[in-house]
Design an enzyme around this catalytic site. Structure first.
Site, short mmCIF file in Angstrom:
data_model
loop_
_atom_site.label_atom_id
_atom_site.label_comp_id
_atom_site.label_asym_id
_atom_site.label_seq_id
_atom_site.Cartn_x
_atom_site.Cartn_y
_atom_site.Cartn_z
N SER A 172 90.01 27.60 49.21
CA SER A 172 89.74 26.73 48.41
C SER A 172 88.09 26.34 48.53
O SER A 172 87.62 26.96 49.61
CB SER A 172 90.43 25.32 48.83
OG SER A 172 91.86 25.60 48.75
N GLY A 223 84.93 27.79 53.48
CA GLY A 223 83.92 28.47 54.10
C GLY A 223 84.00 30.01 53.65
O GLY A 223 83.63 30.94 54.43
N ASN A 280 89.84 29.09 59.61
CA ASN A 280 88.50 28.72 59.73
C ASN A 280 88.14 27.57 60.38
O ASN A 280 89.04 26.70 60.18
CB ASN A 280 87.55 29.22 58.37
CG ASN A 280 86.26 29.26 58.47
OD1 ASN A 280 85.66 29.62 59.59
ND2 ASN A 280 85.35 28.78 57.67
N SER A 337 96.09 56.03 2.86
CA SER A 337 97.33 56.39 3.58
C SER A 337 97.65 57.92 2.88
O SER A 337 98.49 58.01 2.04
CB SER A 337 98.70 55.78 3.39
OG SER A 337 98.78 54.85 2.09
N1 LIG Z 1 81.75 23.70 61.49
C1 LIG Z 1 82.04 24.78 60.57
N2 LIG Z 1 81.67 24.74 59.33
C2 LIG Z 1 81.86 25.75 58.51
C3 LIG Z 1 82.48 26.94 58.94
N3 LIG Z 1 82.55 27.71 58.00
C4 LIG Z 1 81.93 27.02 56.91
N4 LIG Z 1 81.49 25.95 57.10
C5 LIG Z 1 80.72 24.94 56.52
O1 LIG Z 1 81.56 24.50 55.50
C6 LIG Z 1 80.79 24.22 54.24
C7 LIG Z 1 81.26 25.20 52.97
O2 LIG Z 1 81.14 26.35 53.25
P1 LIG Z 1 81.08 27.35 52.02
O3 LIG Z 1 80.90 28.82 52.65
O4 LIG Z 1 79.75 27.22 50.96
O5 LIG Z 1 82.39 27.14 51.54
P2 LIG Z 1 82.99 28.13 50.15
O6 LIG Z 1 83.05 27.13 49.05
O7 LIG Z 1 84.42 28.39 50.57
O8 LIG Z 1 82.24 29.16 49.77
C8 LIG Z 1 79.44 24.64 54.32
O9 LIG Z 1 78.55 23.36 54.80
C9 LIG Z 1 79.49 25.40 55.75
O10 LIG Z 1 78.37 25.49 56.50
C10 LIG Z 1 83.10 27.08 60.33
O11 LIG Z 1 83.35 28.02 60.75
N5 LIG Z 1 82.76 25.93 61.10
#
Ligand SMILES: Nc1nc2c(ncn2[C@@H]2O[C@H](COP(=O)(O)OP(=O)(O)O)[C@@H](O)[C@H]2O)c(=O)[nH]1
Lengths: 643, 300
Positions: free
Chosen positions: A18, A22, A148, A520
């Site tokens: 979603s 991350g 994650n 045809s």
């Molecule tokens: N604390 C923490 N934040 C994370 C982690 N992975 C992603 N984030 C944060 O979650 C937010 C969304 O991440 P993003 O990669 O853009 O999500 P996407 O929409 O699934 O692509 C960003 O602000 C990231 O820095 C994690 O393992 N730990």
């Protein structure tokens, strides 16, 4: 970049999750740590990050298009590449939103494994289950559940186990899928490539280790031998080879094969890959095969293992994912692209739709954008297929709207079809669900410039005035749209006629009188379509070649005489007139009005006689001559009775 | 006999399949031949796809007249030797009115000599499928490019409205004047390309190999001097051991410092690289998101 061994294998995988789980960060991390990102790309990312939160944001490595960067969301499938010494990886990075199901399906169609991302704080969402379902439906047999943001839940093992348990339970029915679980933090780079003391309680492999070691079907030659012919290679009269990709299984020199649709047997003489001659070739190699016997194969035909032949049928059930804003329409023609074939088809029934909340099926009228449902499809000639669950290459197809040329649907053939193997060919004369009395195909054949379109137009107007439901299928128009892939070889001309006949029959099954104007030229195929269709009238629009050439309304005869066009009917390609047409119109000696009146009366006689037949009374078949006109008024007044 | 195919075998099989689809589905396909390493790989794949038959479509080279002499020599020798039907197209009008990157800036110059010339050539030869050697790993906006990429009647790309592409079932249906750009190397990376060149022993332009060349060092760019070049004050050509990582026009293709004078050395060098290959191309960076803008307009 890590060095990739020349003999390393390849894994295609999909990432889904979603928004904000991350996913972008995870991919950025994977690329970064395995050396798949170059510094200047990172610098460009740093430049672009300013204005958001200042720091370099690994997720920006993957958010490709400018529009998306501005809106900070991923809206299309993007492909990423990295490699380790053990494998080359292709990532299909698919967007999470509901409205982008079609992108997820696209990414999943070629993947062998899926990484499904979950935010540890949020646990399993409805969306995660929906993604898992699509992944399963698309035939992916390895799912990694990546939990994650473990850093945000204090690296708590219980959070991880709870999420895993819930996932196991809610996907228990996906028993053909192998599931893997890994706790990680994309942001901190924990358990992606490197382990972390924070997650010391987890003793399984890191995400990358999983990706490097799952067994891949790609390049192992499993499954039954299937070889759709893409092109015929004929550099000189002594050599005839068939170019194609082995989509499943393997083939050896000397092995017996069956050619579909002809059903003829032969054996493989040579397997060529450029200048090499191979003893054996396996999927998915692209090779050229030569056969011992001379059987005439063309594009779209298929060579298969004689002991395991696919289903050959022109009606089947499939799971269909609808990808167009325009909802699916039953009973209208679409095109199917399957293996190396293009077929004309229609959906005759939407069996049920799929409810993403419950994974249960429910009744639906049609399929809207992003919906998935089971449908029954009829094609204009036989398709050779396997169930998608056993063969992704021969069980998949796309659907194209011939009016827009857009890809509107993606289909997967259901396993239930194995039972219909011997089913009789589909007959449009059996009334289709939801339709009433059957209409009629009126087939106008004749030379270019003989007057087919003119008479057709006139008949059309008259029939409309009489209250008929009428449609005109003009050969020129159909060739531009539905049949733009066909040329003017005998094979293509016949295919053109068959497709038009199929569409006409479809329309007719809804009570429409269909006027077909198509040169045809070949008798055999006209006889063939007449044989398959009891509701058929043939009109021979006859004018001598000299007259047609004089008229030359489109300047085509001139171009044919100048050799600018080859294989032009009447000039250097034969026209075979019908032997006993229901109506013959001599347009060199007769007025348009007279011709069209005779056609109209023949149509009316057709319906009148069918009505009488239904009532048990025999009615003489009109010879569509003067008698036709004489009877016209009587029949006209009875029209309401038989329509 | 049980075998496992390598990633190069798999990539090769996919590309050959794509090329055969193009030959079967289109009336007038052509291969965009840019003389670089990717084009050399495509050429070999096309030979393989149709062997023992001939390659059933012509090659099209858009010549800006600012290409390296070695490239043109290589092109002509190669096509002659292999009996390839070569079309060379140049935007003569623009050249005659003195188009060059100094006068117009790289953006305008590219628009005229590459994009416009390409669109003109496609129109002139009524090409309905143009096969290009672009790879998805080259640049961010290319990551979302389809293998069969639809172009409207004006040769433009609409990234928000692409046809979904599933399995290996490509939809190449077009109306009149619309066309498809086809990218058989979509899934290849730079390393794959070099490994394949090594495995297949494919000839490439000598510019890829390191040797002492006369260049101008300007900032962090190493500009080979071939066509007339306007030196700024205090600038002096020097002899530098270098090679090209990608080939374009002399003015806009930077060289890289390198000792790699064989294919295996180039592959070894790539393993260490942390700088992506297009960085040396000035055109990609002249504007934020610039490759995407060029592509929308019709550039490859
Ligand atoms: N604390 C923490 N934040 C994370 C982690 N992975 C992603 N984030 C944060 O979650 C937010 C969304 O991440 P993003 O990669 O853009 O999500 P996407 O929409 O699934 O692509 C960003 O602000 C990231 O820095 C994690 O393992 N730990």
């Amino acid at each position: 970049m890590n060095s990739l061994n020349e003999t390393a294998g390849m894994l295609r995988f999909l990432t889904a999750g979603s928004v904000d789980d991350g996913k972008s960060t995870l991919i950025g991390r994977l690329l970064w740590e395995s050396g798949g990102v170059y510094e200047d790309q990172l610098e460009a990312v740093r430049k672009a990050s300013v204005g958001r939160d200042g720091a370099a944001d690994l997720s920006l490595i993957t958010d490709g298009l400018k529009v998306e960067r501005e809106q900070a969301i991923t809206i299309d499938v993007a492909y990423r590449y990295f490699s380790t010494p053990r494998r080359k990886f292709i990532i299909a990075d698919t967007p999470g939103h509901d409205q982008y199901t079609r992108n997820m399906v696209t990414g999943a169609s070629n993947a062998d494994l899926a990484v499904l991302l979950v935010d540890a704080r949020k646990g399993l969402l409805e969306q995660t289950r929906r993604h898992a379902y699509i992944i399963w439906l698309l035939g992916i047999r390895h799912i990694v559940l990546a939990v994650n943001k473990m850093d945000l839940v204090g690296y708590d093992q219980r959070v991880f186990t709870t999420i895993c348990d819930v996932f196991e339970q809610s996907t228990a029915f996906m028993d053909t899928v192998k599931k893997y679980f890994v706790p990680l933090s994309a942001l901190c780079g924990e358990n992606i490539v490197r382990r972390s003391p924070n997650l010391g309680w987890y003793d399984g492999p890191t995400l990358l280790e999983m990706l490097e070691t799952v067994p891949v079907p790609q390049g192992s030659g499993s499954g039954d031998f299937r070889f759709p012919v893409q092109n015929v290679v004929r550099p000189d009269p002594d050599f005839r080879g068939y170019a194609g990709q082995i989509v499943s299984g393997k083939v050896q020199a000397g092995q017996e094969v069956i050619a579909l649709p002809s059903g003829r047997k032969s054996s493989v003489e040579q397997i060529l890959l450029y200048k090499q001659t191979l003893g054996e070739a396996i999927a998915p190699q692209s090779v050229v095969l030569t056969l011992k016997d001379h059987i005439d194969l063309g594009r779209g035909d298929m060579l298969v293992d004689p002991d395991h032949i696919p289903v050959v049928a022109n009606q089947f059930l499939a799971e269909l994912i609808w990808m167009s804003r325009e909802p699916l329409k039953k009973g209208v023609p679409y095109l199917i692209r399957h293996a190396a074939q293009v077929l004309c088809c229609t959906v005759i029934e939407v069996v049920h739709g799929l409810d993403f909340q419950t994974f249960a099926s429910h009744e639906v009228e049609t399929l809207q954008l992003n919906a998935i449902g089971k449908v029954r499809i009829v094609t204009h000639k036989a398709m050779f297929f396997d169930a998608y669950s056993s063969n992704r290459a021969t069980g998949s197809f796309i659907m194209i709207d011939p009016a827009t040329n857009d890809t509107v649907g993606a289909g997967m053939v259901c396993a239930e079809n194995l039972a219909v193997h011997d089913s009789a060919p589909y007959q449009a004369t059996v009334p289709l669900p939801g339709t009433h009395s059957t209409g009629l195909t009126v087939w106008f054949t004749g030379l270019s410039g003989a007057g087919k379109t003119t008479i057709c137009d006139s008949v059309y107007t008259e029939l409309l005035a009489l209250g008929f439901r009428v449609e005109v299928l003009d050969g020129d128009v159909i060739r531009r749209k539905l049949n733009s892939d066909l040329g003017f070889s005998q094979k293509d001309r016949d295919e053109n006629v068959r497709r038009i006949a199929f569409v006409a029959q479809l329309l007719a099954s809804h009570g429409v009188v269909v006027l077909v104007a198509a040169i045809s030229p070949y008798r055999a195929v006209r006889e063939e379509i007449r044989k398959d269709n009891p509701n058929f009238i043939e009109v021979y629009v006859n004018a001598p070649l000299e007259i047609c050439e004089q008229r030359d309304p489109k300047g085509l005869y001139k171009r044919a005489r100048n050799k600018e066009i080859q294989k032009f009917t009447g000039i250097d390609d034969p026209y075979e007139p019908p032997l006993v047409p229901e109506v013959e119109c001599r347009t060199d000696s007769e007025m348009v009005k007279a011709s069209s009146a005779r056609v109209v009366s023949a149509i009316q006689f057709f319906f009148a006689s069918r009505l009488n037949k239904d009532k048990g009374q025999a009615m003489p078949c009109p010879d569509a001559g003067e008698a036709g006109i004489a009877e016209q008024s009587r029949v006209r007044s009875n029209r309401e009775d038989y329509l | 006999m049980s075998q496992q195919l390598s990633h190069l075998d798999l990539l090769e099989a996919e590309s050959i399949y794509i090329l055969r689809e193009v030959a079967a589905e289109f009336a007038r396909p052509a291969m965009l031949y840019s003389i670089g390493k990717d084009s050399s790989v495509m050429l070999r794949l096309a030979q393989k796809a149709f062997y023992p038959g001939k390659i059933p479509f012509p090659f099209l080279h858009i010549d800006t007249t600012y290409k390296f002499r070695e490239m043109i020599e290589f092109r002509d020798a190669n096509c002659r030797r292999l009996g390839i039907d070569l079309i060379v197209h140049t935007n003569i009008e623009a050249i005659q009115s003195g188009a060059n990157p100094f006068k117009l800036g790289t953006k305008r110059c590219c628009a005229l000599l590459k994009t416009q010339a390409l669109l003109d050539a496609l129109k002139l030869h009524r090409i309905d499928a143009a096969i290009g050697g672009a790879r998805r790993d080259e640049e961010k906006s290319r990551a979302k490019e389809r293998v069969f990429s639809f172009r409207d009647a004006f040769g433009q790309w609409d990234p928000k409205n692409q046809r979904p592409e599933l399995w290996s079932l490509y939809n190449g249906r077009v109306d009149e004047r619309q066309s498809i750009r086809v990218f058989p190397l979509s899934n290849w990376t730079e390393t794959d390309v070099w490994q394949y060149i090594a495995r297949e022993d494919i000839p490439v332009v000598p510019l890829y190999f390191a040797k002492k060349r006369e260049v101008l060092v300007r900032g962090n760019l190493i500009i080979p001097l071939e066509h007339e070049f306007e030196l700024r004050e205090n600038e002096k050509p020097q002899q530098v051991m270098c090679r090209m990582r990608s080939l374009g026009c002399t003015y806009c293709t930077g060289a890289i410092l390198s000792e790699a004078d064989t294919v295996p050395k180039i592959i070894a060098e790539l393993q260490q690289f942390r700088r992506s290959e297009r960085e040396n191309r000035i055109i990609d960076h002249d504007q934020e998101g610039s490759m995407e803008l060029k592509k929308r307009e019709g550039y490859f």
